[in-house]
Design a protein around this motif. Structure first.
Motif, mmCIF file in Angstrom:
data_model
loop_
_atom_site.group_PDB
_atom_site.id
_atom_site.type_symbol
_atom_site.label_atom_id
_atom_site.label_comp_id
_atom_site.label_asym_id
_atom_site.label_seq_id
_atom_site.Cartn_x
_atom_site.Cartn_y
_atom_site.Cartn_z
ATOM 1 N N GLN A 92 4.022 -10.735 -5.191
ATOM 2 C CA GLN A 92 3.426 -11.945 -4.634
ATOM 3 C C GLN A 92 1.989 -11.725 -4.177
ATOM 4 O O GLN A 92 1.269 -12.694 -3.925
ATOM 5 N N HIS A 93 1.563 -10.469 -4.069
ATOM 6 C CA HIS A 93 0.214 -10.157 -3.603
ATOM 7 C C HIS A 93 -0.686 -9.639 -4.727
ATOM 8 O O HIS A 93 -1.784 -9.154 -4.473
ATOM 9 N N LEU A 114 -0.254 -24.314 -8.623
ATOM 10 C CA LEU A 114 0.575 -24.178 -7.419
ATOM 11 C C LEU A 114 1.750 -23.220 -7.613
ATOM 12 O O LEU A 114 2.271 -22.681 -6.636
ATOM 13 N N ALA A 117 1.928 -19.799 -5.885
ATOM 14 C CA ALA A 117 2.465 -19.574 -4.540
ATOM 15 C C ALA A 117 3.904 -19.092 -4.576
ATOM 16 O O ALA A 117 4.360 -18.392 -3.668
ATOM 17 N N THR A 118 4.637 -19.457 -5.629
ATOM 18 C CA THR A 118 6.050 -19.083 -5.724
ATOM 19 C C THR A 118 6.296 -17.976 -6.739
ATOM 20 O O THR A 118 7.389 -17.393 -6.765
ATOM 21 N N PRO A 129 4.642 -27.645 -1.748
ATOM 22 C CA PRO A 129 3.474 -26.945 -1.217
ATOM 23 C C PRO A 129 3.015 -27.552 0.089
ATOM 24 O O PRO A 129 3.224 -28.740 0.354
ATOM 25 N N GLN A 133 -2.046 -25.315 0.872
ATOM 26 C CA GLN A 133 -1.878 -24.803 -0.491
ATOM 27 C C GLN A 133 -2.385 -25.808 -1.516
ATOM 28 O O GLN A 133 -3.028 -25.422 -2.505
ATOM 29 N N ARG A 136 -6.190 -25.697 -1.462
ATOM 30 C CA ARG A 136 -6.700 -24.483 -2.097
ATOM 31 C C ARG A 136 -6.542 -24.566 -3.619
ATOM 32 O O ARG A 136 -7.429 -24.147 -4.362
ATOM 33 N N ALA A 137 -5.418 -25.103 -4.079
ATOM 34 C CA ALA A 137 -5.207 -25.263 -5.516
ATOM 35 C C ALA A 137 -6.279 -26.154 -6.121
ATOM 36 O O ALA A 137 -6.825 -25.862 -7.197
ATOM 37 N N ARG A 169 -4.427 -20.062 -10.949
ATOM 38 C CA ARG A 169 -3.058 -19.798 -10.484
ATOM 39 C C ARG A 169 -2.959 -18.411 -9.858
ATOM 40 O O ARG A 169 -2.365 -18.231 -8.787
ATOM 41 N N LEU A 172 -4.452 -18.109 -6.301
ATOM 42 C CA LEU A 172 -3.952 -18.961 -5.225
ATOM 43 C C LEU A 172 -3.516 -18.162 -4.006
ATOM 44 O O LEU A 172 -3.705 -18.593 -2.871
ATOM 45 N N VAL A 173 -2.935 -16.990 -4.220
ATOM 46 C CA VAL A 173 -2.433 -16.179 -3.096
ATOM 47 C C VAL A 173 -3.503 -15.220 -2.557
ATOM 48 O O VAL A 173 -3.191 -14.325 -1.767
#
Length: 275
Positions: A92-93, A114, A117-118, A129, A133, A136-137, A169, A172-173
């Motif tokens: 996720q990072h 988005l 994020a998942t 979201p 989020q 930011r998207a 995409r 996003l994180v």
């Protein structure tokens, strides 16, 4: 069992490589896909992984993205050692851009961004979201030149537009590490140049983010590339700064063919050497 790395002073964390691959070996069905491969990437560095088909680039990138474990050696991603952490949480990072990204639905650009994020291929069920989020998207979508295409469906996008949407995409994180797996695959010359301009701009805007790009073609490397690693038959043939590695002699040895390498306006060109 999973465990978290112990806390450390910020000065120690700042000195820690974003990615540290040490003496890695990967064996599949009795065959070495990687043998004694090492790669250390620090914040702000932009590495290229190059080599012929079957050299081990995809296998190495999978380790960088916490997509699997080595047979031997160690891999530390964002300070966490593979084998001691939950890979799903670690992924996720890490931002991952793969032009072969597959989805079940014909999602909009905004929906695709988005999913960063998942970490899912399609919008996750029973997940919504946050306002932050969504904002930011939209910001990232505009930053890669797709603001006007935010509500367009995936099926009507060009390959170049899809590539830029996947970059948004991945960002996003706010990843510390961005992996690009042959991002220029299937693009015409104009779309490739637009994509590489986007990558260069993002690197200027996010100077601390590190990246690793896999490609077969030197022409597909952004001018902001700082380092390179050459692979052949699962082994490193050269590694270091881009200027020291992307030379006619070293690239020819990695690809097993006499090549002349030039650099024009910060970009690399390769052509067959005249005999």
């Amino acid at each position: 069992m999973t465990s978290s790395a112990p806390s450390a002073p910020s000065s120690v964390l700042d000195a820690r490589p974003v990615l540290d691959v040490r003496s890695v070996r990967v064996v599949r069905q009795g065959r070495d896909l990687l043998h004694d491969v090492s790669l250390r990437v620090r914040a702000g560095e932009h590495w290229a992984l190059l080599g012929p088909n079957g050299a081990g680039k995809t296998t190495l990138l999978a380790l960088c993205g916490a997509q699997g474990h080595p047979t031997a050696g160690t891999v530390d991603v964002l300070g966490r050692r593979l084998g001691r952490v939950d890979l799903r949480e670690l992924r996720q990072h890490v931002g991952h851009v793969d032009p072969r990204h597959r989805m079940l639905g014909d999602n909009t650009v905004r929906e695709v961004v988005l999913t960063g994020a998942t970490g899912s291929s399609d919008p996750a069920m029973r997940w919504s979201p946050t306002a932050v989020q969504e904002a930011r998207a939209d910001l990232l979508t505009a930053s890669v030149g797709l603001g006007a295409r935010r509500d367009s469906r995936w099926s009507v996008l060009s390959q170049g537009e899809r590539g830029r949407a996947l970059i948004a995409r991945a960002l996003l994180v706010e990843p510390a590490l961005l992996l690009l797996d042959e991002p220029a695959t299937g693009l015409d010359v104009a779309a490739r140049e637009h994509l590489l301009d986007t990558v260069d701009a993002l690197r200027r805007e996010r100077p601390e983010t590190a990246s690793v790009t896999v490609t077969h073609h030197l022409e597909d490397l952004p001018a902001s590339t700082t380092h390179a690693l050459l692979l052949r038959d699962g082994r490193v043939t050269a590694s270091g700064t881009a200027e020291s590695v992307l030379t006619s002699e070293l690239v020819s040895a990695a690809f097993g063919h006499p090549l002349t390498i030039d650099r024009v306006d910060g970009r690399w060109l390769a052509r067959a050497r005249r005999r």
